[in-house]
Design a protein around this motif. Structure first.
Motif, PDB file in Angstrom:
ATOM      1  N   PHE A 104      14.997   4.877 -52.413  1.00 31.27           N
ATOM      2  CA  PHE A 104      16.034   5.133 -51.372  1.00 31.27           C
ATOM      3  C   PHE A 104      15.267   5.034 -50.017  1.00 31.27           C
ATOM      4  O   PHE A 104      15.895   4.595 -49.103  1.00 31.27           O
ATOM      5  N   VAL A 105      14.091   5.468 -49.892  1.00 30.09           N
ATOM      6  CA  VAL A 105      13.314   5.327 -48.527  1.00 30.09           C
ATOM      7  C   VAL A 105      12.974   3.783 -48.327  1.00 30.09           C
ATOM      8  O   VAL A 105      12.716   3.459 -47.282  1.00 30.09           O
ATOM      9  N   GLU A 106      13.202   3.049 -49.307  1.00 28.02           N
ATOM     10  CA  GLU A 106      13.063   1.462 -48.887  1.00 28.02           C
ATOM     11  C   GLU A 106      14.272   0.930 -48.855  1.00 28.02           C
ATOM     12  O   GLU A 106      14.325  -0.451 -48.314  1.00 28.02           O
ATOM     13  N   ASP A 107      15.447   1.287 -49.073  1.00 30.79           N
ATOM     14  CA  ASP A 107      16.683   0.686 -49.164  1.00 30.79           C
ATOM     15  C   ASP A 107      16.977   0.683 -47.498  1.00 30.79           C
ATOM     16  O   ASP A 107      17.567   1.620 -46.972  1.00 30.79           O
ATOM     17  N   PRO A 108      17.274  -0.614 -47.198  1.00 29.67           N
ATOM     18  CA  PRO A 108      17.563  -0.835 -45.707  1.00 29.67           C
ATOM     19  C   PRO A 108      19.031  -0.260 -45.551  1.00 29.67           C
ATOM     20  O   PRO A 108      19.404   0.095 -44.131  1.00 29.67           O
ATOM     21  N   ARG A 109      19.974  -0.001 -46.374  1.00 31.18           N
ATOM     22  CA  ARG A 109      21.376   0.466 -46.217  1.00 31.18           C
ATOM     23  C   ARG A 109      21.221   2.121 -45.613  1.00 31.18           C
ATOM     24  O   ARG A 109      22.024   2.475 -45.056  1.00 31.18           O
ATOM     25  N   VAL A 110      20.255   2.715 -46.241  1.00 30.91           N
ATOM     26  CA  VAL A 110      20.231   4.082 -45.964  1.00 30.91           C
ATOM     27  C   VAL A 110      19.008   4.640 -45.414  1.00 30.91           C
ATOM     28  O   VAL A 110      18.774   5.713 -44.968  1.00 30.91           O
ATOM     29  N   ASN A 111      17.896   4.084 -45.307  1.00 29.09           N
ATOM     30  CA  ASN A 111      16.493   4.572 -44.700  1.00 29.09           C
ATOM     31  C   ASN A 111      16.439   4.864 -43.336  1.00 29.09           C
ATOM     32  O   ASN A 111      15.532   5.381 -42.927  1.00 29.09           O
TER      33      ASN A 111
ATOM     34  N   VAL B 173      17.076  10.481 -45.147  1.00 34.27           N
ATOM     35  CA  VAL B 173      15.844  10.145 -45.246  1.00 34.27           C
ATOM     36  C   VAL B 173      14.746  11.221 -45.379  1.00 34.27           C
ATOM     37  O   VAL B 173      13.861  11.525 -46.119  1.00 34.27           O
ATOM     38  N   VAL B 174      15.194  12.292 -44.167  1.00 31.04           N
ATOM     39  CA  VAL B 174      14.478  13.622 -44.302  1.00 31.04           C
ATOM     40  C   VAL B 174      14.778  14.413 -45.680  1.00 31.04           C
ATOM     41  O   VAL B 174      13.720  14.742 -46.114  1.00 31.04           O
TER      42      VAL B 174
END
Length: 186
Positions: free
Chosen positions: A95-102, A107-108
């Motif tokens: 998740f924290v590496e996914d450019p769509r959502v990070n 992310v918090v």
């Protein structure tokens, strides 16, 4: 109907209706699968929630960033709830590496969940080096959260959480009879 059943305390019946929904592809939209996953999280029907979030991700288009973000985070929460900690940690790392959502505010939330997941993995880990890596991951996630808010009350809460991470590590080491490591953690 399923959500209403769960809200009325008829969890098995509500989960059964959602399970039936998830058993077909039908004409359901990603948002409907996402809503099902969220309701299943509330009902603590972890495995069924995982399926709902996976269906959400399979149906969501690449431009549905909010839906994808909530589904990825929901799946991680469901994995954590199901006790599948290593999978939850992997889902959060992705998740924290996914450019769509990070770059989203989610992310918090992902980092807050990573604090719990990583420290729980550390609490159960017997190998000293691996245990240290899990607790370090929990502290790293906490530091990432710290960047997003400079409010004193949030910073104070994070200070308490940091102390709790160290307390968990010390308790885990003491429970394993590792008095030297527990003393170093203090």
């Amino acid at each position: 109907l399923a959500k209403a059943l769960i809200d009325m305390g008829l969890k098995p019946e509500g989960v059964a209706v959602y399970s039936e929904m998830l058993g077909t592809d039908g004409t359901y939209l990603p948002g409907q699968f996402l809503a099902a996953g969220e309701a299943l999280l509330e009902a603590r029907a972890w495995e069924t929630a995982i399926t709902a979030f996976e269906k959400t991700l399979a149906k969501a288009g690449t431009n549905q960033v909010a839906v994808v973000g909530h589904a990825l985070l929901g799946k991680a929460r469901a994995l954590y709830g199901a006790g599948r900690l290593a999978e939850a940690q992997e889902a959060l790392a992705n998740f924290v590496e996914d450019p769509r959502v990070n770059k989203t505010r989610l992310v918090v939330d992902a980092n807050y969940l990573m604090i719990d997941v990583a420290s729980e993995l550390g609490r159960k880990e017997k190998d000293d080096s691996t245990r240290g890596k899990f607790f370090a991951a929990a502290v790293a996630a906490l530091k990432k959260v710290r960047v997003y808010s400079k409010e004193k009350t949030v910073q104070d809460e994070l200070d308490l959480m940091l102390g709790d991470i160290h307390r968990r590590r010390m308790a885990a080491e003491e429970a394993m009879g590792l008095k030297k490591q527990a003393a170093e953690t203090r």
